[in-house]
Design an enzyme around this catalytic site. Sequence first.
Site, PDB file in Angstrom:
ATOM      1  CG  PHE A 112      48.200   8.579 -10.739  1.00  0.00           C
ATOM      2  CD1 PHE A 112      48.606  10.210 -10.053  1.00  0.00           C
ATOM      3  CD2 PHE A 112      47.104   8.197 -10.581  1.00  0.00           C
ATOM      4  CE1 PHE A 112      47.695  10.982 -10.164  1.00  0.00           C
ATOM      5  CE2 PHE A 112      45.935   8.896  -9.780  1.00  0.00           C
ATOM      6  CZ  PHE A 112      47.041   9.991  -8.833  1.00  0.00           C
ATOM      7  CE  LYS A 113      46.464  14.064 -11.214  1.00  0.00           C
ATOM      8  NZ  LYS A 113      48.033  14.160 -10.078  1.00  0.00           N
ATOM      9  CG  ASP A 114      46.944   9.309 -18.410  1.00  0.00           C
ATOM     10  OD1 ASP A 114      47.010  10.237 -19.103  1.00  0.00           O
ATOM     11  OD2 ASP A 114      48.506   8.937 -19.419  1.00  0.00           O
ATOM     12  CB  THR A 147      45.328  17.333 -13.689  1.00  0.00           C
ATOM     13  OG1 THR A 147      45.086  16.417 -11.875  1.00  0.00           O
ATOM     14  CG2 THR A 147      43.570  17.294 -13.816  1.00  0.00           C
TER      15      THR A 147
END
Length: 452
Positions: A112-114, A147
Amino acid sequence: MLFISTRGGADLYSSAHVITKGLAKDGGLFVPQKFPRVHIDDIMALHSLGYATSAAQVLSIFLTDYTKEELNAAANAAYGGNKFDDNRIIPLVEVTENTDILELWHGPTSAFKDMALQILPHLLTKALEKTGEKIKVVILVATSGDTGKAALEGFADVPDTEIIVFYPQDGVSAIQKRQMQTQVGKNVHVFGIEGNFDDAQTGVKNIFNDLELANKLKDHGYAFSSANSINWGRLVPQIVYYFKAYASAVANGRIKAGEEINFSVPTGNFGDILAGYYAKVMGLPVKKFICASNSNNVLSDFISTGTYDKKRDFHKTVSPSMDILVSSNLERLLYSITQNSEQVAEWMKELNETGAYTVDEDTIDKIRETFFGAWVDEIETEETIGRVYNDFKYLMDPHTSVAWRACEKYRLLTSDNTYCIVLSTASPYKFNTVVLDSIGQGIGIDAEDPFM
Ligand SMILES: *Cc1c(COP(=O)(O)O)cnc(C)c1O
C-alpha cells in the site's frame, strides 16, 4: 492552508515547505493548522470520479500552493496509465455479510506504500520549484521493508533527487530485500544495516537533526528530505482512499450515506490509520478505528493503559512491515487531541530520554472514543489466513490477517457488529512462504532467499 509543528512555535509553513523539509526544525511533525469539513454529499460525489481526479480534489484541500492543473498532473502520473494492475486502483472486496476488504496493493511494488509514494516525488519536485531553492534533494528513508522499495520505485531517475534507503538487513522478507537490491536508477542507493527498523529510523532522524551536516550539504547544493510517513506529503494521499472506500461501500449497497462504519487498520508507524482519523475529523462517518498490531504490541498497550513504553523486546514477525516500537505518527494524534504542543514536546522528550511516557486520563479517554487497540500473535495470524481462505475463498497476506483478526476480536469484546472495512496493505504473493504454509500448501522451502 498553512501548517504548524506539533512541538510548538508560532511559525506557520506553506505546503511546499512542509513537503520539501519533511520534518520541522524543532524535531516536531508538520500538521495542518486546521482541518476543513467535507460534506457527505461531496464525499459521495467522489464515487463517480476516477481515482486520480478524486485524489487531486482531496489534495487540493491541503496543498493550496499547488494549482488544480499541477495536482491533476501529479495524480494522473501516479495513478493513471498502467501502473496499477486494477483500473479501480483500490478494489473494495465483499468478504462477509458485514466485512469488506480494501485492497491497497495494486501498485507497482505490491504494497500500500505505493498509494503515497507514487505521487510524492511529483509533489516534491513541484514544491522545489515553488520554494525557488536551487538545490538537489537527498531523500533518506528508513524502511521495515515496503517503504524502501516503494520509495525507490517512486523516486528512481526523478531529476534533482537522490534517494538513500536503509533497511534492517535481517528484518525484511526475501522478496522485499531482492526488490530493493535490484532497483534500477541512476540516483538510487540501498543499505542493509545491523539493527532493526527502529534503529534505522532513529539513525535517519539523527541525521536530519544534525545541523552541521545539513550546512555542509547545503554548501554543496543539497538538502535532506524524508519519504517516510513523517512527511505530510506521504499522509495526505492516504486520506483519499478512506473517502473513496466509503463512497464505494454506499454505492455497493453495503451502507447508507451518512451511516457510521468501522475501519480495521494493520498498523506500524501509525501513518495509515492516522490518515483515516483525519478523514473522520473532516466529516467521514466513522465510529471506530481498530488499531491492529502484531506481537510488537506497543500501540495496543498504549491504548489500554495510557503509557507508551518502547522498552520491550523487539519481535521479528511474519508481518515485518509492522515490526515497529516507535510509531512516529502517534505524535500527530497526540497533538490533534490535546492541541498542546508544549505537552507533546514534553512527552516526546520523555520518550527519547527514558523510553516511555504516560498521557493524562483525559487524553487517553479521548483516544479511546475513536480507537480500539488489539494485537494478534504469530499463530493467530497464520491461522486466520487459513480460516478466511477456507471459509470465504479470500486469500490475504499476514498484515491484512492481523487487521482481520483484530476486527474479530473487537466484535467479540464489544458486540459491535457494525459494517467494517479491513484495510489490506500487501499482496499475499509478496509473503508467499507464510501464506502457503497458512493454507496448508507449504512447499517446504525455508530458505530465506531461494536465489542466494
Ligand atoms: C507500512 C505497512 C503497514 C503499516 O502502515 P503504517 O502507516 O506504518 O502504520 C502495514 N502493512 C504493510 C504491508 C505495510 O507496508
